[in-house]
Enzyme design. Structure first.
Site, PDB file in Angstrom:
ATOM      1  N   CYS A  70       0.824  -1.217   0.000  1.00 36.47           N
ATOM      2  CA  CYS A  70       0.000   0.000   0.000  1.00 36.47           C
ATOM      3  C   CYS A  70       0.853   1.259   0.000  1.00 36.47           C
ATOM      4  CB  CYS A  70      -0.923  -0.005   1.218  1.00 36.47           C
ATOM      5  SG  CYS A  70      -1.895   1.513   1.371  1.00 36.47           S
ATOM      6  N   ARG A  73       0.006   4.619   3.018  1.00 43.23           N
ATOM      7  CA  ARG A  73       0.106   4.335   4.454  1.00 43.23           C
ATOM      8  C   ARG A  73       0.435   5.513   5.353  1.00 43.23           C
ATOM      9  NH1 ARG A  73       4.214  -0.399   4.716  1.00 43.23           N
ATOM     10  NH2 ARG A  73       4.623  -0.106   2.485  1.00 43.23           N
ATOM     11  N   TRP A 243      -9.105   5.511  -0.033  1.00 41.41           N
ATOM     12  CA  TRP A 243      -9.637   6.131  -1.250  1.00 41.41           C
ATOM     13  C   TRP A 243      -8.724   5.716  -2.394  1.00 41.41           C
ATOM     14  CZ3 TRP A 243      -8.140   9.091   3.038  1.00 41.41           C
ATOM     15  CH2 TRP A 243      -6.849   9.633   2.965  1.00 41.41           C
ATOM     16  N   GLU A 248      -5.237   3.388 -10.319  1.00 41.64           N
ATOM     17  CA  GLU A 248      -5.906   2.106 -10.074  1.00 41.64           C
ATOM     18  C   GLU A 248      -7.105   1.963 -11.007  1.00 41.64           C
ATOM     19  OE1 GLU A 248      -6.159   2.853  -5.541  1.00 41.64           O
ATOM     20  OE2 GLU A 248      -6.013   0.676  -5.786  1.00 41.64           O
TER      21      GLU A 248
HETATM   22  N1  ARG Z   1      -6.793  -1.655  -6.966  1.00 38.70           N
HETATM   23  C1  ARG Z   1      -8.054  -1.992  -6.417  1.00 38.70           C
HETATM   24  C2  ARG Z   1      -9.164  -1.491  -7.331  1.00 38.70           C
HETATM   25  O1  ARG Z   1      -8.934  -0.780  -8.231  1.00 38.70           O
HETATM   26  C3  ARG Z   1      -8.238  -1.378  -5.033  1.00 38.70           C
HETATM   27  C4  ARG Z   1      -7.157  -1.702  -4.028  1.00 38.70           C
HETATM   28  C5  ARG Z   1      -7.181  -0.813  -2.810  1.00 38.70           C
HETATM   29  N2  ARG Z   1      -6.938   0.554  -3.158  1.00 38.70           N
HETATM   30  C6  ARG Z   1      -6.955   1.590  -2.324  1.00 38.70           C
HETATM   31  N3  ARG Z   1      -6.737   2.758  -2.819  1.00 38.70           N
HETATM   32  N4  ARG Z   1      -7.174   1.442  -1.038  1.00 38.70           N
HETATM   33  O2  ARG Z   1     -10.313  -1.750  -7.199  1.00 38.70           O
END
Ligand code: ARG
Length: 363
Positions: A70, A73, A243, A248
């Site tokens: 992560c 953090r 968030w 991602e």
């Molecule tokens: N990568 C994953 C997604 O796109 C989420 C993982 C957790 N990400 C976060 N920012 N807490 O659905």
């Protein structure tokens, strides 16, 4: 499952290691000995022990702090704990999941949160959530092998349909139901109340045709298939969220070939020659897709961080950890953002990937 230092320990040993370090961090080391006496009495009598509210809260925060993959953090201390250890019935599970979405979403100003259900212990069964995230879009495969929706959810979607889930829409963005299970029982399926799911329609700051693509993504990623381990206790259902970082959604969920695979379509709309790799059409499409994601979440008032910011925050996290005398472990391949990697500081750093408890583990 990773091998951890702690999981090789017996329950009393794991409890001791956790209580000592957590109480030291909390500045209550003077209470550790008597608490450990109490814990060993509880373990002798019942085979397990029950975390206090403070232990649960700090343990969950430590687990986030120790999550090597992560990048977010820096904010580990702000994690909000929703204690659902009392939940026993399916209705109580459902209510706790609803409460999680509502609390975490917070109208777009996302609160990093974890809902903790009862742990597995001798004589008491612990639930498991079968969804990998509380909010995901279905993926349907047709006869010719084409997938509508999210290919990563194809298997889960099929399981839901086999369980009797009927969804009339078969759109690209159907919300999957929740499925949870108590040991030795049939899984339970429940529709997610759509009013609790915030979604962001994707627009672009200057490409006017973008909106017609009809794209969107959900506001909050809530990981629900990991076990939280604190002081030797295994919480098999402990959904947690932060968030999003823009990439991602913009690079991976919408861009990956085995996900929504949108780069060819976007490049074509941009008028790029997709037969010529040297014009970097994939890269240009990625930049616009990521621009659209960051712009749209910001316009909708939904928390999201960019990858440049997130990288800076992570380096700051390393520094604050160092000041506390703690080493930062990290999984480089996960920390480095999937686009413009070398333009972020984390790319140029090296990390040890040692797994420390408390932590989250795949089942
Ligand atoms: N990568 C994953 C997604 O796109 C989420 C993982 C957790 N990400 C976060 N920012 N807490 O659905």
């Amino acid at each position: 499952m990773h091998i951890t230092e702690t999981s090789r320990l017996s329950l009393p040993e794991a409890a001791k290691e956790f209580i000592k370090s957590a109480y030291a961090e909390l500045g209550i080391s003077d209470q550790a000995e008597s608490r450990l006496d109490e814990i060993s009495r509880q373990i002798s009598a019942t085979g397990t022990y029950v975390h206090t509210r403070t232990e649960l809260e700090h343990g969950a925060r430590m687990a986030w702090r120790n999550s090597n993959r992560c990048i977010g953090r820096l904010y580990w201390k702000t994690l909000k704990i929703l204690d659902a250890r009392e939940a026993e019935t399916d209705q109580e599970i459902f209510d706790a999941l609803c409460r999680h979405l509502e609390f975490a979403t917070n109208g777009g100003e996302i609160r990093s949160s974890i809902t903790i259900f009862r742990p597995a212990s001798p004589g008491s069964a612990a639930p498991r959530i079968l969804n990998d995230q509380l909010i995901r879009y279905a993926g349907y495969r047709d006869e010719s092998g084409n997938i509508t929706g999210d290919p990563s959810q194809e298997q889960f979607t099929r399981m839901c349909v086999e369980m009797g889930w009927t969804n009339p829409e078969k759109s690209r963005f159907d919300l999957l139901p929740w499925v949870w299970q108590w040991p030795g029982r049939e899984p339970v399926l429940a529709e997610v109340p759509s009013g609790l799911v915030m979604e962001v329609p994707l627009v672009h700051p200057f490409l006017e045709w973008w909106e017609e693509l009809g794209l969107k993504w959900h506001a909050v990623p809530v990981i629900s298939n990991m076990t939280l381990e604190i002081g030797g206790i295994l919480y098999t259902a402990a959904p947690f969220n932060g968030w999003y970082m823009g990439t991602e959604v913009g690079s991976r969920n919408l861009g990956d070939v085995n996900r929504y695979n949108l780069l060819p379509l976007i490049a074509e709309k941009m008028g790029l020659d997709t037969a010529d790799p040297a014009i970097l059409w994939k890269d240009r499409a990625l930049v616009e897709l990521n621009t659209s994601v960051l712009h749209s979440y910001s316009r909708a008032g939904v928390s999201m961080t960019g990858h440049h910011e997130a990288s800076e925050q992570f380096v700051h996290f390393e520094q604050t950890e160092c000041k506390k005398g703690r080493a930062t472990n990290a999984d480089w391949a996960w920390i480095v953002p999937p686009m413009s990697a070398s333009a972020t500081e984390v790319f140029h750093r090296e990390y040890q990937n040692r797994v420390v408890c408390p932590n989250f583990f795949y089942r």
